[in-house]
Design a protein around this motif. Structure first.
Motif, mmCIF file in Angstrom:
data_model
loop_
_atom_site.group_PDB
_atom_site.id
_atom_site.type_symbol
_atom_site.label_atom_id
_atom_site.label_comp_id
_atom_site.label_asym_id
_atom_site.label_seq_id
_atom_site.Cartn_x
_atom_site.Cartn_y
_atom_site.Cartn_z
ATOM 1 N N ASP A 21 0.801 -1.162 -0.126
ATOM 2 C CA ASP A 21 0.204 0.057 0.122
ATOM 3 C C ASP A 21 0.894 1.201 0.228
ATOM 4 O O ASP A 21 0.310 2.363 0.064
ATOM 5 C CB ASP A 21 -0.960 -0.032 1.278
ATOM 6 C CG ASP A 21 -0.182 -0.104 2.396
ATOM 7 O OD1 ASP A 21 0.809 0.260 2.691
ATOM 8 O OD2 ASP A 21 -0.887 0.041 3.412
ATOM 9 N N GLY A 22 2.125 1.044 -0.093
ATOM 10 C CA GLY A 22 3.101 2.483 -0.323
ATOM 11 C C GLY A 22 3.385 2.826 0.995
ATOM 12 O O GLY A 22 4.676 3.396 1.145
ATOM 13 N N ARG A 23 3.123 2.242 2.331
ATOM 14 C CA ARG A 23 3.761 2.412 3.723
ATOM 15 C C ARG A 23 5.150 1.862 3.613
ATOM 16 O O ARG A 23 5.391 0.954 3.167
ATOM 17 C CB ARG A 23 2.854 2.174 4.749
ATOM 18 C CG ARG A 23 1.534 2.996 4.817
ATOM 19 C CD ARG A 23 0.821 2.479 6.131
ATOM 20 N NE ARG A 23 0.317 0.845 5.702
ATOM 21 C CZ ARG A 23 -0.028 0.242 6.481
ATOM 22 N NH1 ARG A 23 -0.035 0.530 7.949
ATOM 23 N NH2 ARG A 23 -0.415 -0.983 6.251
ATOM 24 N N TRP A 24 6.111 2.579 4.432
ATOM 25 C CA TRP A 24 7.420 1.992 4.638
ATOM 26 C C TRP A 24 7.365 1.788 6.246
ATOM 27 O O TRP A 24 6.770 2.384 7.090
ATOM 28 C CB TRP A 24 8.512 3.119 4.620
ATOM 29 C CG TRP A 24 8.878 2.946 3.251
ATOM 30 C CD1 TRP A 24 8.323 3.722 2.198
ATOM 31 C CD2 TRP A 24 9.828 2.176 2.509
ATOM 32 N NE1 TRP A 24 8.988 3.606 0.844
ATOM 33 C CE2 TRP A 24 9.900 2.555 0.939
ATOM 34 C CE3 TRP A 24 10.671 1.173 3.144
ATOM 35 C CZ2 TRP A 24 10.715 1.960 0.157
ATOM 36 C CZ3 TRP A 24 11.576 0.592 1.967
ATOM 37 C CH2 TRP A 24 11.622 0.794 0.738
ATOM 38 N N GLU A 84 3.722 6.944 6.151
ATOM 39 C CA GLU A 84 2.309 6.560 5.165
ATOM 40 C C GLU A 84 2.532 7.823 4.259
ATOM 41 O O GLU A 84 2.463 8.811 4.629
ATOM 42 C CB GLU A 84 1.389 6.474 6.082
ATOM 43 C CG GLU A 84 0.096 6.390 5.496
ATOM 44 C CD GLU A 84 -1.258 6.429 6.183
ATOM 45 O OE1 GLU A 84 -2.340 6.091 5.543
ATOM 46 O OE2 GLU A 84 -1.225 6.625 7.388
ATOM 47 N N PRO A 85 2.533 7.612 3.169
ATOM 48 C CA PRO A 85 2.574 8.620 2.121
ATOM 49 C C PRO A 85 1.054 9.154 2.298
ATOM 50 O O PRO A 85 0.177 8.417 1.982
ATOM 51 C CB PRO A 85 2.942 8.032 0.862
ATOM 52 C CG PRO A 85 2.820 6.565 0.956
ATOM 53 C CD PRO A 85 2.945 6.426 2.413
ATOM 54 N N VAL A 86 0.879 10.763 2.365
ATOM 55 C CA VAL A 86 -0.444 11.205 2.203
ATOM 56 C C VAL A 86 -0.940 11.896 1.014
ATOM 57 O O VAL A 86 -2.025 12.268 0.877
ATOM 58 C CB VAL A 86 -0.666 11.880 3.625
ATOM 59 C CG1 VAL A 86 -0.519 11.124 4.707
ATOM 60 C CG2 VAL A 86 0.431 13.072 3.686
ATOM 61 N N ASP A 87 0.168 12.385 0.063
ATOM 62 C CA ASP A 87 -0.372 13.096 -0.911
ATOM 63 C C ASP A 87 0.333 12.419 -2.324
ATOM 64 O O ASP A 87 0.833 11.160 -2.312
ATOM 65 C CB ASP A 87 0.212 14.332 -0.878
ATOM 66 C CG ASP A 87 1.824 14.576 -0.941
ATOM 67 O OD1 ASP A 87 2.505 13.568 -1.326
ATOM 68 O OD2 ASP A 87 2.094 15.596 -0.812
ATOM 69 N N ALA A 88 -0.483 12.783 -3.514
ATOM 70 C CA ALA A 88 -0.074 12.080 -4.667
ATOM 71 C C ALA A 88 1.505 12.030 -4.772
ATOM 72 O O ALA A 88 1.865 10.788 -5.400
ATOM 73 C CB ALA A 88 -0.715 12.746 -5.856
ATOM 74 N N GLY A 93 6.066 7.939 -4.972
ATOM 75 C CA GLY A 93 7.527 7.512 -4.593
ATOM 76 C C GLY A 93 8.622 8.773 -4.852
ATOM 77 O O GLY A 93 9.689 8.829 -4.523
ATOM 78 N N GLY A 94 7.885 9.962 -4.969
ATOM 79 C CA GLY A 94 8.688 11.474 -4.967
ATOM 80 C C GLY A 94 8.698 12.156 -3.697
ATOM 81 O O GLY A 94 8.123 11.585 -2.669
ATOM 82 N N ARG A 95 9.033 13.201 -3.681
ATOM 83 C CA ARG A 95 8.969 14.039 -2.678
ATOM 84 C C ARG A 95 7.388 14.626 -2.304
ATOM 85 O O ARG A 95 6.620 15.147 -3.069
ATOM 86 C CB ARG A 95 9.596 15.466 -2.770
ATOM 87 C CG ARG A 95 11.353 15.253 -2.603
ATOM 88 C CD ARG A 95 11.687 16.514 -2.791
ATOM 89 N NE ARG A 95 13.322 16.287 -2.740
ATOM 90 C CZ ARG A 95 14.111 17.237 -2.629
ATOM 91 N NH1 ARG A 95 13.533 18.441 -3.056
ATOM 92 N NH2 ARG A 95 15.442 17.206 -2.689
ATOM 93 N N GLY A 96 7.115 14.078 -1.187
ATOM 94 C CA GLY A 96 5.708 14.808 -0.839
ATOM 95 C C GLY A 96 5.368 14.643 0.753
ATOM 96 O O GLY A 96 6.542 14.641 1.453
#
Length: 144
Positions: A21-24, A84-88, A93-96
């Protein structure tokens, strides 16, 4: 605060991975943790993940290494974090922006009173995140 009472040494085994789900996530256990104590079933020549006992023997050798002179060995330690990434941008995988969680359970050892250990740990964690944010901002500024 813990360092003022006496310097601590925490040897640990750590791992990290990215979830689907993209979380590390990352976590670590101190080598002296009872959670890593060898079991009787780990010492045989079986086909378990210990490779017939070799990994357990290596782990035991690390656990039994003497504490560095002038340090106090932590008795138990387990920690980890989740990003947990929270924006697009972050999800791609970029800066956000990311939301983070950190947990720590430790037995400091060396006769440190519980209140001092809890205060020192919470201060150290806060100071770490403040320093990490400052460094991130410094690096971003130097890249522009």
């Amino acid at each position: 605060l813990l360092g003022l009472i006496s310097a601590r040494e925490v040897d640990s085994i750590c791992m990290q991975r990215q979830l689907p789900d993209g979380r590390w996530i990352a976590g670590g256990f101190g080598l002296q943790s009872p959670r890593l104590a060898p079991r009787a079933s780990d010492t045989g020549g079986g086909s378990g993940s210990s490779g017939g006992g070799g990994g357990v023997v290596s782990l035991q050798a690390l656990r039994e290494a003497p504490t560095t002179v002038g340090m106090v060995q932590a008795l138990d330690f387990a920690s980890g974090y989740i990003f947990e990434p929270v924006d697009a941008a972050a999800k791609a995988g970029g800066r956000g922006r990311c939301r983070s969680w950190y947990f720590l359970s430790t037995e400091a050892g060396g006769g440190v009173p519980r209140w001092a250990g809890e205060k020192g740990t919470s201060t150290a964690i806060s100071n770490f995140w403040i320093a990490a944010l400052k460094e991130l901002k410094r690096k971003r500024h130097s890249e522009q």
